[in-house]
Motif scaffolding. Structure first.
Motif, PDB file in Angstrom:
ATOM      1  N   ALA A 139       0.849  -1.192   0.000  1.00  0.00           N
ATOM      2  CA  ALA A 139       0.000   0.000   0.000  1.00  0.00           C
ATOM      3  C   ALA A 139       0.882   1.238   0.000  1.00  0.00           C
ATOM      4  N   GLY A 170       1.221  -3.365   4.457  1.00  0.00           N
ATOM      5  CA  GLY A 170       0.515  -2.159   4.843  1.00  0.00           C
ATOM      6  C   GLY A 170       1.391  -0.918   4.802  1.00  0.00           C
ATOM      7  N   ASP A 176      -1.908  -5.917   5.570  1.00  0.00           N
ATOM      8  CA  ASP A 176      -3.283  -5.441   5.575  1.00  0.00           C
ATOM      9  C   ASP A 176      -4.118  -6.268   4.606  1.00  0.00           C
ATOM     10  N   CYS A 177      -5.416  -6.370   4.883  1.00  0.00           N
ATOM     11  CA  CYS A 177      -6.372  -7.002   3.984  1.00  0.00           C
ATOM     12  C   CYS A 177      -7.421  -5.977   3.590  1.00  0.00           C
ATOM     13  N   TYR A 178      -7.576  -5.754   2.305  1.00  0.00           N
ATOM     14  CA  TYR A 178      -8.570  -4.816   1.796  1.00  0.00           C
ATOM     15  C   TYR A 178      -9.531  -5.543   0.863  1.00  0.00           C
ATOM     16  N   VAL A 180     -11.526  -5.294  -2.481  1.00  0.00           N
ATOM     17  CA  VAL A 180     -11.481  -4.548  -3.734  1.00  0.00           C
ATOM     18  C   VAL A 180     -12.504  -5.154  -4.688  1.00  0.00           C
ATOM     19  N   LEU A 213      -7.492   2.334  -2.378  1.00  0.00           N
ATOM     20  CA  LEU A 213      -7.944   1.462  -1.292  1.00  0.00           C
ATOM     21  C   LEU A 213      -8.744   2.301  -0.307  1.00  0.00           C
ATOM     22  N   ASP A 214     -10.035   2.123  -0.325  1.00  0.00           N
ATOM     23  CA  ASP A 214     -10.932   2.852   0.571  1.00  0.00           C
ATOM     24  C   ASP A 214     -10.674   2.419   2.009  1.00  0.00           C
ATOM     25  N   GLY A 215     -10.525   3.373   2.903  1.00  0.00           N
ATOM     26  CA  GLY A 215     -10.280   3.047   4.310  1.00  0.00           C
ATOM     27  C   GLY A 215     -11.373   2.187   4.904  1.00  0.00           C
ATOM     28  N   ALA A 217     -12.809  -0.151   3.470  1.00  0.00           N
ATOM     29  CA  ALA A 217     -12.692  -1.503   2.926  1.00  0.00           C
ATOM     30  C   ALA A 217     -11.622  -2.326   3.626  1.00  0.00           C
ATOM     31  N   LEU A 218     -10.971  -1.756   4.644  1.00  0.00           N
ATOM     32  CA  LEU A 218      -9.972  -2.503   5.407  1.00  0.00           C
ATOM     33  C   LEU A 218     -10.677  -3.552   6.259  1.00  0.00           C
TER      34      LEU A 218
END
Length: 380
Positions: A139, A170, A176-178, A180, A213-215, A217-218
């Motif tokens: 990221a 991250g 981190d896992c997002y 999408v 990456l929308d916050g 969507a974490l």
């Protein structure tokens, strides 16, 4: 919107078993031959609530655990391995989202339970191979937003799954896992799955080019991706993949047995009366029963949160995938020349069974980890 059988694990399992024989198995050869994604089969699974299997009851799901996942994956995987893998990856994604939580988790889980959203994982990278838990994708924050650029490989349901759970390095320490979406700007799918087996699962590459990456969507805490990988993703995937392979092995055994019983000779005897064939069938049956028993024991330990569950979970994947390869080979030898052609389903089962050992964590990696665990050494 499907009407999910909230909390009714036994009811869903019974529906899936019926569906496996009525709709999924009859289409398996065509899905394999045409490398066709199993849309119709997934829609039917959604209608009986199966896509909500690993979704908590609070979000409209079945709220099942690993034992139920093993039962359902064996039924679906034995009917069609491609459908089994797509179903499994949806289930692993749901379990991970539920385990991690996050601002968008509840709504996503509701949509996954209903069948409105199909989920999958985008974890694997060519550069890291079997060590999917060490991604190179990172990221990057620019101008107040977080972006990712790079490539993920072997994304099951690629181009079909509505939501991908992407594992990456991250902004700070840790993974981190997002979530999408497949239609997000900058997301592009590449290639066509042309694997030896499981030819309908669309396991292709996805390219990210400055994808925002929308916050919201974490999934999980920032930097907590490794905990999700080893605490949720790994046990869920290991159980489900092992079960799909038990299903493949059982299907091959059943088909070989039916062929041996129906194949007659001029003197009125049948192939199944030959002693060497009887021994082969017995060995295959022993293998399948042993693999299923270890898998069920590991799943029960996992559901109970037993600290000793790690080794059986890893060993179940190794044994079940090894057994699938061994039993399908045995079925081929029992059926002879006809088994080598599409006249019987044996050759498809044999090809499908070759994938399990090399799916990450590969059987070689798992043997190393199992040995370390029983010796009291750090894993991985």
């Amino acid at each position: 919107m499907a009407e999910v059988a909230v909390g009714n694990v036994d009811g869903v399992l019974a529906e899936v078993r019926e569906l496996a024989q009525a709709l999924i198995a009859p289409a398996a050869a065509e899905i394999d031959r045409e490398s066709r994604f199993p849309d119709e089969q997934l829609s039917a699974l959604a209608q009986v609530g199966a896509l909500g299997l690993m979704v908590p009851c609070g979000q409209g799901g079945v709220g099942a655990g690993l034992v139920a996942l093993a039962d359902v994956c064996e039924a679906v995987g034995g009917a069609c391995a491609s459908t089994g893998m797509v179903f499994l990856m949806h289930g692993v994604t749901a379990a991970t989202v539920a385990g991690g939580g996050g601002p968008s988790a509840a709504r996503l889980l509701e949509d996954m339970a209903s069948g409105e959203v199909l989920g999958t994982l985008a974890f694997s990278e060519r550069g890291t191979g079997a060590h999917f838990y060490s991604p190179e994708l990172r990221a990057e924050r620019r101008d107040g937003s977080v972006f990712v650029s790079g490539r993920k490989a072997f994304v099951t349901s690629g181009g079909h799954a509505d939501a991908m759970l992407v594992l990456l390095q991250g902004e700070g320490e840790g993974l981190d896992c997002y979530v999408v979406g497949k239609d997000a700007p900058g997301v592009r799918f590449e290639g066509r799955w042309e694997g030896l087996g499981m030819r309908g699962n669309s396991s292709i590459a996805v390219e990210f080019e400055d994808v925002v990456l929308d916050g919201d969507a974490l999934i999980g805490e920032a930097g907590g991706g490794a905990g999700l990988v080893f605490g949720v993703v790994a046990p869920t995937f290991l159980v489900g993949l092992a079960a799909v392979n038990v299903g493949i092995a059982q299907a091959a055994l059943s088909d070989a047995l039916e062929h041996a019983k129906s194949r007659g000779y001029p003197d009125g005897s049948a192939l199944v009366e030959v002693a060497t064939v009887q021994h082969a069938l017995a060995n295959m049956d022993i293998d399948v029963r042993a693999a299923r028993a270890l898998l069920q024991d590991a799943a029960r330990l996992g559901d109970g949160g037993d600290e000793e569950a790690l080794v059986p979970l890893m060993e179940a994947k190794v044994l079940c995938t090894d057994v699938a390869a061994r039993v399908t080979q045995g079925a081929l030898e029992v059926c002879g020349g006809q088994g080598y052609t599409p006249t019987l389903s044996i050759e498809r089962h044999l090809r499908d069974a070759r994938a399990g050992a090399v799916m990450a964590p590969t059987n070689g990696v798992l043997r190393t980890w199992s040995a370390k665990a029983i010796a009291g050494l750090p894993v991985p």
